[in-house]
Design a protein around this motif. Structure first.
Motif, PDB file in Angstrom:
ATOM      1  N   ASP A   1       0.838  -1.195   0.000  1.00  0.00           N
ATOM      2  CA  ASP A   1       0.000   0.000   0.000  1.00  0.00           C
ATOM      3  C   ASP A   1       0.878   1.252   0.000  1.00  0.00           C
ATOM      4  O   ASP A   1       1.341   1.710   1.035  1.00  0.00           O
ATOM      5  N   THR A   2       1.100   1.809  -1.191  1.00  0.00           N
ATOM      6  CA  THR A   2       1.991   2.962  -1.312  1.00  0.00           C
ATOM      7  C   THR A   2       1.455   4.187  -0.578  1.00  0.00           C
ATOM      8  O   THR A   2       2.234   4.989  -0.061  1.00  0.00           O
ATOM      9  N   PHE A   3       0.143   4.322  -0.499  1.00  0.00           N
ATOM     10  CA  PHE A   3      -0.455   5.449   0.201  1.00  0.00           C
ATOM     11  C   PHE A   3      -0.130   5.388   1.692  1.00  0.00           C
ATOM     12  O   PHE A   3       0.338   6.366   2.279  1.00  0.00           O
ATOM     13  N   VAL A   4      -0.361   4.255   2.316  1.00  0.00           N
ATOM     14  CA  VAL A   4      -0.057   4.106   3.747  1.00  0.00           C
ATOM     15  C   VAL A   4       1.444   4.243   3.983  1.00  0.00           C
ATOM     16  O   VAL A   4       1.877   4.915   4.922  1.00  0.00           O
ATOM     17  N   ALA A   5       2.242   3.639   3.111  1.00  0.00           N
ATOM     18  CA  ALA A   5       3.701   3.699   3.276  1.00  0.00           C
ATOM     19  C   ALA A   5       4.219   5.133   3.226  1.00  0.00           C
ATOM     20  O   ALA A   5       5.098   5.506   4.010  1.00  0.00           O
ATOM     21  N   SER A   6       3.672   5.932   2.331  1.00  0.00           N
ATOM     22  CA  SER A   6       4.154   7.316   2.228  1.00  0.00           C
ATOM     23  C   SER A   6       3.569   8.205   3.324  1.00  0.00           C
ATOM     24  O   SER A   6       4.253   9.059   3.866  1.00  0.00           O
ATOM     25  N   ARG A   7       2.335   7.970   3.673  1.00  0.00           N
ATOM     26  CA  ARG A   7       1.678   8.827   4.667  1.00  0.00           C
ATOM     27  C   ARG A   7       2.212   8.584   6.075  1.00  0.00           C
ATOM     28  O   ARG A   7       2.261   9.509   6.885  1.00  0.00           O
ATOM     29  N   VAL A   8       2.596   7.366   6.377  1.00  0.00           N
ATOM     30  CA  VAL A   8       3.101   7.079   7.723  1.00  0.00           C
ATOM     31  C   VAL A   8       4.394   7.851   7.984  1.00  0.00           C
ATOM     32  O   VAL A   8       4.708   8.188   9.122  1.00  0.00           O
ATOM     33  N   LEU A   9       5.110   8.170   6.923  1.00  0.00           N
ATOM     34  CA  LEU A   9       6.338   8.952   7.076  1.00  0.00           C
ATOM     35  C   LEU A   9       6.045  10.401   7.444  1.00  0.00           C
ATOM     36  O   LEU A   9       6.903  11.092   7.974  1.00  0.00           O
ATOM     37  N   ARG A  10       4.822  10.842   7.164  1.00  0.00           N
ATOM     38  CA  ARG A  10       4.409  12.213   7.463  1.00  0.00           C
ATOM     39  C   ARG A  10       3.416  12.269   8.612  1.00  0.00           C
ATOM     40  O   ARG A  10       2.662  13.239   8.738  1.00  0.00           O
ATOM     41  N   ILE A  11       3.386  11.257   9.434  1.00  0.00           N
ATOM     42  CA  ILE A  11       2.347  11.176  10.456  1.00  0.00           C
ATOM     43  C   ILE A  11       2.418  12.329  11.462  1.00  0.00           C
ATOM     44  O   ILE A  11       1.392  12.777  11.954  1.00  0.00           O
ATOM     45  N   SER A  12       3.592  12.841  11.721  1.00  0.00           N
ATOM     46  CA  SER A  12       3.709  13.991  12.631  1.00  0.00           C
ATOM     47  C   SER A  12       3.037  15.221  12.034  1.00  0.00           C
ATOM     48  O   SER A  12       2.413  16.008  12.754  1.00  0.00           O
ATOM     49  N   ASP A  13       3.161  15.391  10.721  1.00  0.00           N
ATOM     50  CA  ASP A  13       2.480  16.506  10.044  1.00  0.00           C
ATOM     51  C   ASP A  13       0.963  16.336  10.117  1.00  0.00           C
ATOM     52  O   ASP A  13       0.231  17.305  10.328  1.00  0.00           O
ATOM     53  N   LEU A  14       0.497  15.106   9.930  1.00  0.00           N
ATOM     54  CA  LEU A  14      -0.943  14.847  10.026  1.00  0.00           C
ATOM     55  C   LEU A  14      -1.447  15.185  11.428  1.00  0.00           C
ATOM     56  O   LEU A  14      -2.507  15.797  11.588  1.00  0.00           O
ATOM     57  N   ALA A  15      -0.677  14.785  12.436  1.00  0.00           N
ATOM     58  CA  ALA A  15      -1.063  15.061  13.826  1.00  0.00           C
ATOM     59  C   ALA A  15      -1.040  16.561  14.103  1.00  0.00           C
ATOM     60  O   ALA A  15      -1.932  17.087  14.781  1.00  0.00           O
ATOM     61  N   ALA A  16      -0.040  17.259  13.578  1.00  0.00           N
ATOM     62  CA  ALA A  16       0.057  18.712  13.791  1.00  0.00           C
ATOM     63  C   ALA A  16      -1.156  19.429  13.190  1.00  0.00           C
ATOM     64  O   ALA A  16      -1.581  20.465  13.711  1.00  0.00           O
ATOM     65  N   ASP A  17      -1.727  18.868  12.133  1.00  0.00           N
ATOM     66  CA  ASP A  17      -2.925  19.430  11.516  1.00  0.00           C
ATOM     67  C   ASP A  17      -4.204  18.833  12.103  1.00  0.00           C
ATOM     68  O   ASP A  17      -5.284  18.992  11.521  1.00  0.00           O
ATOM     69  N   ALA A  18      -4.065  18.137  13.253  1.00  0.00           N
ATOM     70  CA  ALA A  18      -5.205  17.511  13.948  1.00  0.00           C
ATOM     71  C   ALA A  18      -5.948  16.524  13.050  1.00  0.00           C
ATOM     72  O   ALA A  18      -7.161  16.352  13.161  1.00  0.00           O
ATOM     73  N   PHE A  19      -5.213  15.893  12.136  1.00  0.00           N
ATOM     74  CA  PHE A  19      -5.767  14.903  11.217  1.00  0.00           C
ATOM     75  C   PHE A  19      -6.914  15.485  10.394  1.00  0.00           C
ATOM     76  O   PHE A  19      -7.904  14.819  10.117  1.00  0.00           O
ATOM     77  N   LYS A  20      -6.754  16.758  10.020  1.00  0.00           N
ATOM     78  CA  LYS A  20      -7.741  17.479   9.212  1.00  0.00           C
ATOM     79  C   LYS A  20      -7.124  17.801   7.852  1.00  0.00           C
ATOM     80  O   LYS A  20      -5.912  17.981   7.746  1.00  0.00           O
ATOM     81  N   ASP A  21      -7.980  17.904   6.841  1.00  0.00           N
ATOM     82  CA  ASP A  21      -7.495  18.315   5.521  1.00  0.00           C
ATOM     83  C   ASP A  21      -7.458  19.847   5.447  1.00  0.00           C
ATOM     84  O   ASP A  21      -7.753  20.533   6.437  1.00  0.00           O
ATOM     85  N   THR A  22      -7.130  20.383   4.287  1.00  0.00           N
ATOM     86  CA  THR A  22      -6.991  21.838   4.152  1.00  0.00           C
ATOM     87  C   THR A  22      -8.317  22.572   4.312  1.00  0.00           C
ATOM     88  O   THR A  22      -8.323  23.773   4.560  1.00  0.00           O
TER      89      THR A  22
END
Length: 160
Positions: free
Chosen positions: A73-94
């Protein structure tokens, strides 16, 4: 300590369907390779299923280490590397709405953050892909058929 987590699902389509998943945790400890595995099933999308397998694998961790996640799963593999960014954005989109699978991503982040895990990932087939696929079939047959040879008793009765 360096630990590898290998994820596999029985289906790769994006639709929400019944799926089986498995994972192998591989660690080199005191010069020996130790493995642990787990299997499950869920009615989910492809990404949700991979995240569920990852959550279950991570739930077995008790101390800080360096992990590498292997998945198709390339999506999960790439996104897990940015998980701190996702958390900093409270797991919200733009637009301020929850990202897809926000609850699952929060669970992954909670373990990674709590244990201060250093994460990397690789995509594609891996050394446990075939074995995990075979084991998912075996465990499904045992669970649903109750027989080690995987031939359901109902099929025997019907002469199949």
């Amino acid at each position: 300590m360096k630990v590898n987590i290998y994820l596999e699902t029985d289906k790769q389509c994006q639709a929400r369907v019944q799926r089986r998943y498995g994972y192998v945790i591989e660690a080199v400890y005191a010069g020996r390779t130790e493995t642990r595995e787990g299997f499950g099933n869920s009615s989910s999308t492809y990404h949700q299923c991979n995240l569920q397998a990852l959550i279950e694998a991570l739930s077995r961790f008790r101390s800080t280490c360096e992990i590498c996640i292997y998945t198709r799963d390339t999506f999960v593999a790439s996104r897990v590397l940015r998980i701190s960014d996702l958390a900093a954005d409270a797991f919200k989109d733009t637009k301020g709405k929850d990202i897809k699978n926000a609850d699952e991503w929060k669970k992954v982040y909670e373990v990674i953050n709590r244990l201060k895990l250093k994460v990397s990932s690789l995509t594609g087939e891996h050394s446990y892909s075939q074995w995990l696929q075979e084991e998912m079939i075996k465990t499904w047959k045992l669970k649903n058929c109750g027989e080690k040879d995987g031939v359901c008793a109902q099929n025997r009765i019907q002469g199949q």
